[in-house]
Design an enzyme around this catalytic site. Structure first.
Site, short mmCIF file in Angstrom:
data_model
loop_
_atom_site.label_atom_id
_atom_site.label_comp_id
_atom_site.label_asym_id
_atom_site.label_seq_id
_atom_site.Cartn_x
_atom_site.Cartn_y
_atom_site.Cartn_z
N HIS A 85 0.84 -1.20 0.00
CA HIS A 85 0.00 0.00 0.00
C HIS A 85 0.87 1.25 0.00
CE1 HIS A 85 -3.71 2.29 0.68
NE2 HIS A 85 -2.95 3.10 1.40
N ASP A 164 -14.30 2.23 7.14
CA ASP A 164 -13.26 2.98 6.44
C ASP A 164 -13.77 3.53 5.12
OD1 ASP A 164 -10.46 3.83 5.81
OD2 ASP A 164 -10.80 2.40 4.19
N ARG A 171 -13.62 12.11 4.37
CA ARG A 171 -12.38 12.86 4.54
C ARG A 171 -11.99 13.59 3.27
NH1 ARG A 171 -8.46 8.52 5.46
NH2 ARG A 171 -6.88 10.18 5.43
N SER A 186 -6.94 4.28 8.28
CA SER A 186 -7.54 3.95 6.98
C SER A 186 -6.73 2.87 6.27
CB SER A 186 -7.63 5.21 6.12
OG SER A 186 -8.14 4.90 4.84
N LYS A 190 -7.91 -1.52 6.18
CA LYS A 190 -8.09 -2.26 4.93
C LYS A 190 -7.12 -3.43 4.84
CE LYS A 190 -7.74 1.31 2.07
NZ LYS A 190 -7.96 2.58 2.76
#
Length: 443
Positions: A85, A164, A171, A186, A190
């Site tokens: 990520h 989320d 956001r 966040s 995930k």
């Protein structure tokens, strides 16, 4: 409990308990807490922050707000499944490169990505610029593709970290993106929900990142690594430079084509360097190799370069796109991705050396063209974007080509051009010292 009282408590700098945080997450997920109250809470959090314990509690509450994928039974030989990520940057298309590389090396990658957030691009938006490509997979389709292809990338389903998904969207339109607790929760909610054994985090640092300096990037990285470890996952964070766009293209279709170029053995050197390093760290987690074993790490890099050179990574990219419904014609040259109507040069106003870049302005320029979202209901134009002709430290003549704008609207192109010219600093002399691409690795 009363949501208004909790908003006031956080506004005044109070520390929330586990019970209070779970009340907020569960209430917003089931709709009993409305957007306007959650927006207020997010802004209070942005200003006052959360401590490490609050952030961990928030992350786990968000992860457990829906299903937790169990990928342990996908492979009979118990292969370790790896995820990756990025915290968000400009021109960051490494997932499109790394996923096929790892799959070609026999390391399964289970990836759950997001859409564009603020000035940064989203991996799902890039992939969905490919005609027919679908990121809306069921959990069964997702796990089956990981098993058969070795790489799958889907957007969040309704049942995976639904808290989320709602908070992430809110956001984006309430000015509460760049807060390390909200980013960490966040990202890691995930990652934990998606079920991978190992996770490599690319934490961006610089003018185009949410974390502008190395200290805040390290703080975010350490929080996320610790959250993962506390949840029983192997996590590594690579802090990488985002003081200029990664690669030479910004924009959804343009970035897909640039990623394809790297998989063919070409492409921008900085983009390839980071992609190879992240892939090597993912291999290390897959094989549980000690980071201190330099010989093995060099071997990993050699193996990565081999599957690029022999075409195996490109073949996996084609298989991945086809598996998710995408038209692979653009890979083979039998069709093309969407292209913009206008190509407008951006020329330097003076001669010198490129010594600085406000990378966020480059991202905003792409957003202005239609390549991102200013509000949730906006539709993205996949064909628009920016080609960056020079990296920091390069010399340029007055009138030299700094960038090319790909646009479908002349007024938007003029606004983007202004932002690009404002973004770059050009100075006389050659005293520029480039930033290290990989600043630090936290394990």
């Amino acid at each position: 409990m009363n949501m208004n009282e909790l908003i006031i408590k956080k506004r005044n700098g109070g520390v929330l308990s586990e019970e209070e945080i779970r009340f907020i997450v569960d209430g917003y997920t089931d709709g009993s807490i409305p957007d306007y109250q959650m927006s207020s809470f997010l802004m209070a959090t942005w200003f006052k922050g959360m401590n490490d314990e609050e952030t961990t509690i928030l992350t786990l509450a968000m992860a457990k707000s829906g299903d937790m994928l169990d990928l342990s039974d996908i492979f009979d030989d118990k292969k370790r499944i790896i995820d990756k990520h990025s915290t968000g940057g400009v021109g960051d298309k490494t997932t499109l490169i790394i996923g096929p590389i790892l799959a070609a090396l026999g390391v399964p990658v289970a990836k759950m990505s997001g859409r564009g957030l603020g000035h940064t691009g989203g991996t799902i938006d890039k992939l969905e610029s490919i005609p027919g490509f679908s990121s809306d997979l069921s959990e069964e389709e997702f796990t089956e593709q990981v098993r058969t292809v070795g790489f799958s990338d889907m957007c969040q389903t309704k049942n995976l970290a639904p808290a989320d998904k709602k908070i992430y969207a809110l956001r984006d339109v309430t000015g509460t993106v760049d807060n390390y607790s909200l980013i960490a929760s966040s990202v890691m909610s995930k990652k934990l929900a998606a079920g991978a054994d190992g996770i490599v985090l690319d934490v961006k640092c610089g003018s185009g990142a949410f974390m502008k300096d190395i200290d805040s990037a390290k703080k975010l990285a350490e929080i996320m690594v610790n959250i993962g470890k506390n949840a029983g996952r192997d996590v590594t964070a690579v802090i990488s430079d985002m003081n200029e766009p990664l690669g030479r293209f910004v924009g959804n279709t343009l970035e897909v084509l640039e990623a394809l170029n790297v998989l063919r053995g070409g492409g921008d050197e900085r983009l390839k360097e980071l992609s190879v390093k992240l892939a090597a760290e993912m291999l290390r987690l897959a094989e549980k190799t000690a980071a201190s074993d330099e010989a093995v790490m060099k071997d990993y890099i050699a193996r990565i370069e081999e599957v690029i050179d022999n075409g195996a990574a490109l073949a996996k990219f084609r298989e991945f796109v086809a598996a998710q419904g995408g038209d692979t014609g653009f890979i083979d040259g039998t069709s093309e991705l969407a292209s913009a109507r206008l190509m407008i040069p951006v020329k330097a106003l003076k001669a010198g050396v490129l010594t600085g870049c406000d990378t966020e302005k480059i991202g905003t320029a792409c957003l202005t063209l239609g390549g991102g979202r200013e509000k949730l209901t906006d539709e993205i134009d996949p064909s628009v974007g920016i080609e960056i002709n020079k990296h920091l430290g390069d010399s340029i003549d007055k009138g030299g080509l700094l960038a090319i704008i790909y646009a479908n609207d002349e007024k938007k192109a003029e606004a983007a051009k202004k932002l690009i010219l404002e973004a770059y600093s050009i100075e006389e002399g050659d005293a520029y010292h480039p930033e290290k691409l990989i600043k630090e690795i936290i394990r």
